[in-house]
Design a protein around this motif. Structure first.
Motif, PDB file in Angstrom:
ATOM      1  N   VAL A   1       0.863  -1.027  -0.180  1.00 34.92           N
ATOM      2  CA  VAL A   1      -0.151  -0.100  -0.054  1.00 34.92           C
ATOM      3  C   VAL A   1       0.950   1.258  -0.099  1.00 34.92           C
ATOM      4  O   VAL A   1       1.985   1.241   0.616  1.00 34.92           O
ATOM      5  N   TYR A   2       0.411   2.292  -0.726  1.00 31.15           N
ATOM      6  CA  TYR A   2       1.144   3.720  -0.800  1.00 31.15           C
ATOM      7  C   TYR A   2       0.139   4.677  -0.717  1.00 31.15           C
ATOM      8  O   TYR A   2      -0.976   4.638  -0.574  1.00 31.15           O
ATOM      9  N   THR A   3       0.694   5.839  -0.208  1.00 28.52           N
ATOM     10  CA  THR A   3       1.780   6.282   0.271  1.00 28.52           C
ATOM     11  C   THR A   3       1.076   6.617   1.849  1.00 28.52           C
ATOM     12  O   THR A   3       0.372   7.690   1.881  1.00 28.52           O
ATOM     13  N   ILE A   4       1.694   6.011   2.537  1.00 22.65           N
ATOM     14  CA  ILE A   4       1.238   6.153   4.223  1.00 22.65           C
ATOM     15  C   ILE A   4       2.335   7.090   4.836  1.00 22.65           C
ATOM     16  O   ILE A   4       3.429   6.855   4.929  1.00 22.65           O
TER      17      ILE A   4
ATOM     18  N   ASP B   1       6.702   8.278   2.925  1.00 22.99           N
ATOM     19  CA  ASP B   1       7.895   9.212   2.644  1.00 22.99           C
ATOM     20  C   ASP B   1       8.135   9.680   4.036  1.00 22.99           C
ATOM     21  O   ASP B   1       9.013  10.550   4.433  1.00 22.99           O
ATOM     22  N   THR B   2       7.632   8.927   4.811  1.00 22.32           N
ATOM     23  CA  THR B   2       7.814   9.485   6.521  1.00 22.32           C
ATOM     24  C   THR B   2       8.620   8.184   7.349  1.00 22.32           C
ATOM     25  O   THR B   2       8.112   7.224   7.791  1.00 22.32           O
ATOM     26  N   LEU B   3       9.926   8.197   7.422  1.00 24.75           N
ATOM     27  CA  LEU B   3      10.611   7.417   7.750  1.00 24.75           C
ATOM     28  C   LEU B   3      10.435   6.943   9.225  1.00 24.75           C
ATOM     29  O   LEU B   3      10.503   5.862   9.807  1.00 24.75           O
ATOM     30  N   SER B   4      10.007   7.965   9.968  1.00 23.82           N
ATOM     31  CA  SER B   4       9.590   7.735  11.422  1.00 23.82           C
ATOM     32  C   SER B   4       8.572   6.906  11.793  1.00 23.82           C
ATOM     33  O   SER B   4       8.448   6.326  12.970  1.00 23.82           O
ATOM     34  N   LEU B   5       7.871   6.508  10.691  1.00 25.79           N
ATOM     35  CA  LEU B   5       6.544   5.444  10.940  1.00 25.79           C
ATOM     36  C   LEU B   5       7.227   4.235  11.232  1.00 25.79           C
ATOM     37  O   LEU B   5       6.315   3.462  11.841  1.00 25.79           O
ATOM     38  N   HIS B   6       8.512   3.601  10.967  1.00 24.98           N
ATOM     39  CA  HIS B   6       8.998   2.584  11.366  1.00 24.98           C
ATOM     40  C   HIS B   6       8.704   2.079  12.901  1.00 24.98           C
ATOM     41  O   HIS B   6       8.507   0.797  13.092  1.00 24.98           O
ATOM     42  N   LYS B   7       8.715   2.819  13.650  1.00 21.79           N
ATOM     43  CA  LYS B   7       8.763   2.527  15.129  1.00 21.79           C
ATOM     44  C   LYS B   7       7.144   2.011  15.485  1.00 21.79           C
ATOM     45  O   LYS B   7       7.012   1.436  16.451  1.00 21.79           O
TER      46      LYS B   7
END
Length: 181
Positions: A147-150, A170-176
């Motif tokens: 799915v894109y783009t969250i 586009d938001t790397l901080s969502l990995h947490k």
């Protein structure tokens, strides 16, 4: 195009050398260089988009050759909205093929069947049109779903009842917020 310092640059018609001469773009590397440098460190998902300035056969040959060189030693997923381009590239390399479903269009069993018949192992869909039922339907058809783009926590958490196989952001901080479960 891209906008830098209030100036719009049309990038589709520029060579790599021209792109590297633009402000803030000196570090642009080729697909071949990226695949060489990060082999074994990252999983690659390569999206191939056509522009009106590029010949489809020329693009399929160029991208297919680079991917052929690297796909024997690593898994590379390649996707496109264009079925001809997708099939042309897949005939040149050992890549896993993905198909972009029409942007924000409802996901139907027919679209999933079409993707599978094109040889896709993955389908990509906009997060607004994907829910638990769609994820399960894709899986029942033997497809993985990206799915894109969250880009917000709220968009991401909408999937916590049934996670897709992949998420573009586009938001790397969502990995947490995502675990390896």
């Amino acid at each position: 195009g891209i906008i830098m310092d209030s100036t719009k640059y049309i990038i589709g018609m520029r060579t790599l050398k021209e792109l590297q001469s633009l402000p803030l773009t000196k570090e642009i590397i080729t697909l071949d260089e990226a695949l060489s440098e990060f082999s074994g460190k990252l999983q690659f998902f390569v999206e191939v988009k056509l522009t009106k300035h590029v010949d489809i056969v020329e693009m399929a040959n160029a991208v297919g050759e680079v991917l052929r060189k690297h796909s024997q030693s690593q898994t590379i997923v390649v996707d496109s909205f264009n079925a001809f381009l997708m099939n042309s590239i897949s005939s040149r390399c050992q890549c896993v093929m993905a198909y972009d479903l029409p942007h924000k269009a409802p996901v139907t069993l027919q679209l999933l069947n079409d993707a599978r018949q094109l040889g896709a192992k993955w389908v990509y869909a906009h997060h607004h049109v994907v829910d638990k039922k769609i994820i399960q339907m894709a899986h029942s058809e033997g497809l993985k779903i990206m799915v894109y783009t969250i880009n917000t926590e709220k968009e991401l958490m909408a999937f916590q009842k049934e996670w897709p196989d992949g998420i573009m952001t586009d938001t790397l901080s969502l990995h947490k917020f995502v675990t390896s479960d």
